[in-house]
Motif scaffolding. Structure first.
Motif, mmCIF file in Angstrom:
data_model
loop_
_atom_site.group_PDB
_atom_site.id
_atom_site.type_symbol
_atom_site.label_atom_id
_atom_site.label_comp_id
_atom_site.label_asym_id
_atom_site.label_seq_id
_atom_site.Cartn_x
_atom_site.Cartn_y
_atom_site.Cartn_z
ATOM 1 N N GLU A 113 -22.383 7.375 -16.281
ATOM 2 C CA GLU A 113 -23.455 6.055 -16.458
ATOM 3 C C GLU A 113 -23.677 6.253 -18.447
ATOM 4 O O GLU A 113 -23.601 6.984 -19.005
ATOM 5 N N LEU A 114 -23.277 4.760 -18.370
ATOM 6 C CA LEU A 114 -23.027 4.260 -19.650
ATOM 7 C C LEU A 114 -24.010 2.620 -19.714
ATOM 8 O O LEU A 114 -23.915 2.085 -18.534
ATOM 9 N N GLU A 115 -24.357 2.161 -20.757
ATOM 10 C CA GLU A 115 -24.838 1.384 -21.146
ATOM 11 C C GLU A 115 -23.708 0.183 -20.608
ATOM 12 O O GLU A 115 -22.206 0.144 -21.096
ATOM 13 N N GLY A 116 -24.135 -1.071 -19.668
ATOM 14 C CA GLY A 116 -23.072 -1.656 -19.572
ATOM 15 C C GLY A 116 -23.374 -3.122 -20.822
ATOM 16 O O GLY A 116 -24.445 -3.529 -20.775
ATOM 17 N N LEU A 117 -21.993 -4.135 -20.357
ATOM 18 C CA LEU A 117 -21.780 -5.149 -21.410
ATOM 19 C C LEU A 117 -23.333 -6.194 -21.265
ATOM 20 O O LEU A 117 -24.021 -6.273 -19.644
ATOM 21 N N GLU A 118 -24.022 -7.012 -21.503
ATOM 22 C CA GLU A 118 -24.983 -7.803 -21.516
ATOM 23 C C GLU A 118 -24.738 -8.963 -20.514
ATOM 24 O O GLU A 118 -25.746 -9.049 -19.938
ATOM 25 N N GLU A 119 -23.644 -9.469 -20.724
ATOM 26 C CA GLU A 119 -22.999 -10.370 -19.439
ATOM 27 C C GLU A 119 -21.356 -10.557 -19.355
ATOM 28 O O GLU A 119 -21.121 -9.429 -20.412
ATOM 29 N N PRO A 120 -20.490 -10.741 -18.406
ATOM 30 C CA PRO A 120 -20.067 -10.892 -17.997
ATOM 31 C C PRO A 120 -18.549 -11.759 -18.929
ATOM 32 O O PRO A 120 -19.138 -12.353 -19.276
ATOM 33 N N PRO A 121 -17.821 -10.534 -19.151
ATOM 34 C CA PRO A 121 -16.939 -11.660 -20.259
ATOM 35 C C PRO A 121 -16.310 -12.597 -20.304
ATOM 36 O O PRO A 121 -15.437 -13.502 -20.737
ATOM 37 N N PHE A 122 -15.742 -13.269 -18.785
ATOM 38 C CA PHE A 122 -15.110 -14.066 -18.367
ATOM 39 C C PHE A 122 -16.051 -14.785 -17.537
ATOM 40 O O PHE A 122 -16.592 -14.410 -16.380
ATOM 41 N N ASP A 123 -15.822 -16.256 -17.530
ATOM 42 C CA ASP A 123 -16.818 -16.368 -15.511
ATOM 43 C C ASP A 123 -15.135 -16.794 -14.667
ATOM 44 O O ASP A 123 -14.630 -17.377 -14.704
ATOM 45 N N SER A 124 -15.483 -15.498 -13.752
ATOM 46 C CA SER A 124 -14.184 -15.334 -13.087
ATOM 47 C C SER A 124 -14.895 -13.517 -12.018
ATOM 48 O O SER A 124 -15.731 -12.533 -12.697
ATOM 49 N N ASP A 125 -13.900 -13.722 -11.146
ATOM 50 C CA ASP A 125 -13.347 -12.436 -10.188
ATOM 51 C C ASP A 125 -13.465 -11.343 -10.822
ATOM 52 O O ASP A 125 -14.117 -9.960 -11.366
ATOM 53 N N PHE A 126 -12.528 -11.345 -12.202
ATOM 54 C CA PHE A 126 -12.556 -10.158 -12.771
ATOM 55 C C PHE A 126 -13.422 -10.388 -13.915
ATOM 56 O O PHE A 126 -13.681 -8.499 -14.314
ATOM 57 N N GLY A 127 -13.784 -10.820 -14.388
ATOM 58 C CA GLY A 127 -15.676 -11.429 -15.609
ATOM 59 C C GLY A 127 -16.310 -10.112 -14.681
ATOM 60 O O GLY A 127 -16.819 -9.103 -15.489
ATOM 61 N N GLN A 128 -16.767 -10.157 -13.410
ATOM 62 C CA GLN A 128 -17.275 -9.402 -13.036
ATOM 63 C C GLN A 128 -16.917 -8.321 -12.719
ATOM 64 O O GLN A 128 -18.471 -7.447 -12.669
ATOM 65 N N LYS A 129 -15.870 -8.093 -12.392
ATOM 66 C CA LYS A 129 -16.024 -6.285 -12.132
ATOM 67 C C LYS A 129 -15.613 -5.214 -13.632
ATOM 68 O O LYS A 129 -16.237 -4.860 -13.492
ATOM 69 N N ILE A 130 -15.177 -6.416 -14.471
ATOM 70 C CA ILE A 130 -15.721 -5.719 -15.778
ATOM 71 C C ILE A 130 -17.304 -5.713 -15.649
ATOM 72 O O ILE A 130 -17.553 -4.612 -16.285
ATOM 73 N N TYR A 131 -17.840 -6.561 -15.510
ATOM 74 C CA TYR A 131 -19.043 -6.341 -15.975
ATOM 75 C C TYR A 131 -19.885 -5.469 -15.041
ATOM 76 O O TYR A 131 -21.365 -4.455 -15.345
ATOM 77 N N LYS A 132 -19.175 -5.104 -14.278
ATOM 78 C CA LYS A 132 -20.126 -3.852 -13.472
ATOM 79 C C LYS A 132 -19.485 -2.800 -13.035
ATOM 80 O O LYS A 132 -20.052 -1.909 -12.876
ATOM 81 N N SER A 133 -18.481 -2.288 -13.997
ATOM 82 C CA SER A 133 -17.690 -0.534 -14.478
ATOM 83 C C SER A 133 -16.777 -0.713 -15.473
ATOM 84 O O SER A 133 -16.456 0.449 -15.526
ATOM 85 N N VAL A 134 -18.031 -1.717 -16.553
ATOM 86 C CA VAL A 134 -17.091 -1.280 -18.189
ATOM 87 C C VAL A 134 -18.571 -0.939 -18.820
ATOM 88 O O VAL A 134 -19.383 -2.275 -19.097
ATOM 89 N N SER A 135 -18.375 0.057 -19.055
ATOM 90 C CA SER A 135 -19.240 -0.300 -20.710
ATOM 91 C C SER A 135 -19.510 -0.733 -21.901
ATOM 92 O O SER A 135 -18.404 -1.129 -22.123
#
Length: 90
Positions: A13-35
Motif C-alpha cells: 500500500e502506497l500513495e497513489g496518483l492524484e488523477e488518472p494519467p490518461f483518459d482511458s481504461d488503461f489510465g484508470q487501471k494505472i490510477y487504481k494500481s500504481v503508486s
C-alpha cells in the motif's frame, strides 16, 4: 486524505496518483494500481526509452511501443533496458 493503492510494482500500500494519467481504461487501471513513487520512476524510465530509441512521442508507433513497455514495467515481467544503454555516470 491521500488516495492509496496496492502498488502493482512494489506490492504494498502506497500513495497513489492524484488523477488518472490518461483518459482511458488503461489510465484508470494505472490510477487504481500504481503508486505515485512507481509512476515517477516510470517517467524517468520513459525518458530514457525516448532518448535511446529516438522516439517521437506524438507518433502512433511510439505511443504503442510506450504503452507496451509501460504494461511490462507495471504489470509484466518488468522493463528491460536497451542493449546499447549505458547508465549516466554522476
Amino acid at each position: 486524505m491521500a488516495h492509496t493503492v496496492f502498488c502493482a510494482r512494489y506490492k504494498q500500500e502506497l500513495e497513489g496518483l492524484e488523477e488518472p494519467p490518461f483518459d482511458s481504461d488503461f489510465g484508470q487501471k494505472i490510477y487504481k494500481s500504481v503508486s505515485k513513487k512507481a509512476w515517477g520512476e516510470w517517467v524517468e524510465h520513459q525518458k530514457m526509452l525516448l532518448n535511446e530509441y529516438r522516439l517521437q512521442p506524438w507518433t502512433p508507433q511510439a505511443q504503442e511501443f510506450l504503452v507496451e513497455q509501460m504494461t511490462q514495467y507495471f504489470f509484466g515481467e518488468g522493463a528491460t533496458l536497451p542493449k546499447e544503454y549505458v547508465p549516466p555516470s554522476h
